[in-house]
Design a protein around this motif. Structure first.
Motif, PDB file in Angstrom:
ATOM      1  N   GLY A 128     -22.916  42.507  27.999  1.00  0.00           N
ATOM      2  CA  GLY A 128     -22.977  41.822  26.712  1.00  0.00           C
ATOM      3  C   GLY A 128     -24.287  41.063  26.538  1.00  0.00           C
TER       4      GLY A 128
ATOM      5  N   VAL B 112     -26.899  43.546  25.542  1.00  0.00           N
ATOM      6  CA  VAL B 112     -26.754  43.884  24.126  1.00  0.00           C
ATOM      7  C   VAL B 112     -27.331  42.771  23.254  1.00  0.00           C
ATOM      8  CG1 VAL B 112     -25.093  44.270  22.267  1.00  0.00           C
ATOM      9  CG2 VAL B 112     -24.756  45.378  24.483  1.00  0.00           C
TER      10      VAL B 112
ATOM     11  N   ALA C 187     -24.914  41.498  17.202  1.00  0.00           N
ATOM     12  CA  ALA C 187     -24.416  42.610  18.006  1.00  0.00           C
ATOM     13  C   ALA C 187     -23.787  42.095  19.296  1.00  0.00           C
ATOM     14  CB  ALA C 187     -25.540  43.587  18.327  1.00  0.00           C
TER      15      ALA C 187
ATOM     16  N   GLU D  29     -20.420  40.604  18.473  1.00  0.00           N
ATOM     17  CA  GLU D  29     -19.434  41.645  18.191  1.00  0.00           C
ATOM     18  C   GLU D  29     -18.941  42.297  19.478  1.00  0.00           C
ATOM     19  OE1 GLU D  29     -21.276  44.330  15.480  1.00  0.00           O
ATOM     20  OE2 GLU D  29     -21.285  42.898  13.801  1.00  0.00           O
ATOM     21  N   TYR D  30     -19.873  42.528  20.413  1.00  0.00           N
ATOM     22  CA  TYR D  30     -19.465  43.107  21.711  1.00  0.00           C
ATOM     23  C   TYR D  30     -18.498  42.167  22.425  1.00  0.00           C
ATOM     24  CZ  TYR D  30     -19.570  44.166  26.663  1.00  0.00           C
ATOM     25  OH  TYR D  30     -19.188  44.414  27.968  1.00  0.00           O
TER      26      TYR D  30
ATOM     27  N   THR E 257     -16.216  45.058  14.674  1.00  0.00           N
ATOM     28  CA  THR E 257     -17.414  45.883  14.630  1.00  0.00           C
ATOM     29  C   THR E 257     -17.030  47.344  14.408  1.00  0.00           C
ATOM     30  OG1 THR E 257     -19.384  46.622  15.844  1.00  0.00           O
ATOM     31  CG2 THR E 257     -17.424  46.150  17.151  1.00  0.00           C
TER      32      THR E 257
ATOM     33  N   GLU F 236     -19.497  49.625  14.916  1.00  0.00           N
ATOM     34  CA  GLU F 236     -20.539  50.315  15.664  1.00  0.00           C
ATOM     35  C   GLU F 236     -19.910  51.022  16.863  1.00  0.00           C
ATOM     36  OE1 GLU F 236     -23.352  52.140  17.254  1.00  0.00           O
ATOM     37  OE2 GLU F 236     -23.830  51.042  15.396  1.00  0.00           O
TER      38      GLU F 236
ATOM     39  N   LEU G  83     -20.729  49.757  20.451  1.00  0.00           N
ATOM     40  CA  LEU G  83     -20.124  48.472  20.825  1.00  0.00           C
ATOM     41  C   LEU G  83     -18.624  48.615  21.027  1.00  0.00           C
ATOM     42  CD1 LEU G  83     -22.022  46.001  18.442  1.00  0.00           C
ATOM     43  CD2 LEU G  83     -22.536  46.593  20.823  1.00  0.00           C
TER      44      LEU G  83
ATOM     45  N   SER H  73     -17.341  47.861  24.833  1.00  0.00           N
ATOM     46  CA  SER H  73     -16.462  46.703  24.999  1.00  0.00           C
ATOM     47  C   SER H  73     -15.113  47.139  25.563  1.00  0.00           C
ATOM     48  CB  SER H  73     -16.279  45.960  23.674  1.00  0.00           C
ATOM     49  OG  SER H  73     -15.685  46.792  22.688  1.00  0.00           O
TER      50      SER H  73
END
Length: 328
Positions: free
Chosen positions: A52, A55, A63, A66-67, A219, A221, A224, A228
């Motif tokens: 994380g 990221v 980002a 969100e992760y 998220t 994405e 991610l 995650s």
């Protein structure tokens, strides 16, 4: 978020490498101690949090947030998985030294199924933007049902999948070490460990149906969502051996998880009206989980932990090869 192909390849390489290390470290059947489980949990959590940070550094605070929100959601729901695994292992009286092997292959299956679900979810969102509202409504219903049935436990004997497998797959009632299949009377038959694996994989799929939409609320994405999920799942085995004896103490956990699902469901439904900041989402998720855990431990203070499934003295003997399956 522009993620190059080499980044995907690097993440998959790290996951495969860590799984290989874990498999080598547990290549022989043995009882995983609390100390060993705590050490491995620290490794997996450090890996997840460290990724994380990468990221965050590479793609910015949004980002990274969100992760971490997705990671925390999956980690929270994974605790509920632990309770279900404990019930399954108890029902089949699985010796503790064989449980890691089942969970290892269970994690492999979970990674594959989640990748499929994530890809499917991404395609649906790309093609039908309104599907997010369906996911949001689904999470609200799921959260409410989890809260209503928070005091109920799964009964493995009622599993439709288990009944189908028992009907169509020849099986034996005796364990044969860590083997899933053995030859008996000239034919291959499944051991109880195979039936346990089927139930564990089924449980993973059911929980993925909840967790993937929940993460899509914070998220959309794919990189991610997948990472995650993956880094949270990698620590599931160690978490099980760390918490299996304490399942009866987390009395308010399901209520906390229900609150998280309802919150992310509302967040998803409000996407076009008000986008809840990621820092607020992360704070609410962390608060719900913390309150549930602290309240549970305070309410059950002084209550001894329940011995983990298969923890009787016979399982501790190194020479155990076959154990009679206990059935209600």
């Amino acid at each position: 978020m522009d993620v190059p192909l080499w980044a995907w390849a690097a993440v998959l390489a790290v996951i495969v490498a860590m799984l290989a290390v874990d498999l080598v470290a547990h290549r022989s059947a043995h009882v995983v101690s609390v100390r060993e489980a705590a050490a491995w949990s620290a490794v997996w959590v450090s890996l997840g949090l460290g990724f994380g940070a990468v990221v965050w550094w590479a793609y910015g605070a949004d980002a990274g947030g969100e992760y971490y929100a997705g990671y925390l959601i999956e980690k929270s729901l994974a605790v509920d998985n632990v309770f279900v695994f404990a019930l399954i292992f108890s029902y089949f009286a699985v010796p503790r030294q064989y449980q890691h092997r089942v969970l290892f292959y269970g994690v492999l299956g979970a990674l594959v199924f989640r990748a499929i679900f994530i890809a499917g979810g991404a395609v649906l969102i790309e093609s039908f933007a309104w599907i997010l509202y369906v996911f949001g409504a689904f999470l609200l219903v799921t959260g409410w049902r989890m809260f209503r049935h928070r005091n109920e436990e799964m009964d493995p004997s009622e599993s439709l999948v288990l009944r189908i497998v028992r009907r169509w797959v020849p099986s034996t009632d005796e364990y044969h070490g860590q083997k899933f299949w053995v030859r008996s009377a000239g034919r291959w038959v499944a051991t109880p460990l195979f039936l346990v694996l089927v139930l564990v994989e089924t449980t993973d799929i059911i929980f993925a149906v909840d967790s993937i939409p929940a993460i899509l609320a914070v998220t959309q994405e794919p990189f991610l969502v997948f990472t995650s999920n993956a880094f949270a799942i990698l620590g599931l085995r160690a978490m099980y051996f760390l918490l299996a004896d304490l399942v009866d103490r987390f009395v308010y956990l399901k209520a906390g998880l229900a609150a998280i699902l309802v919150f992310v469901g509302v967040k998803m439904l409000l996407l076009e009206v008000y986008k809840i900041p990621i820092w607020l989402s992360l704070s609410v998720i962390a608060l719900c989980l913390t309150v549930a855990v602290v309240a549970s431990l305070r309410a059950t203070r002084g209550r001894p932990g329940t011995p983990g499934p298969g923890s009787h003295d016979a399982d501790q003997e190194a020479g155990v090869e076959e154990v009679e399956v206990l059935r209600p």
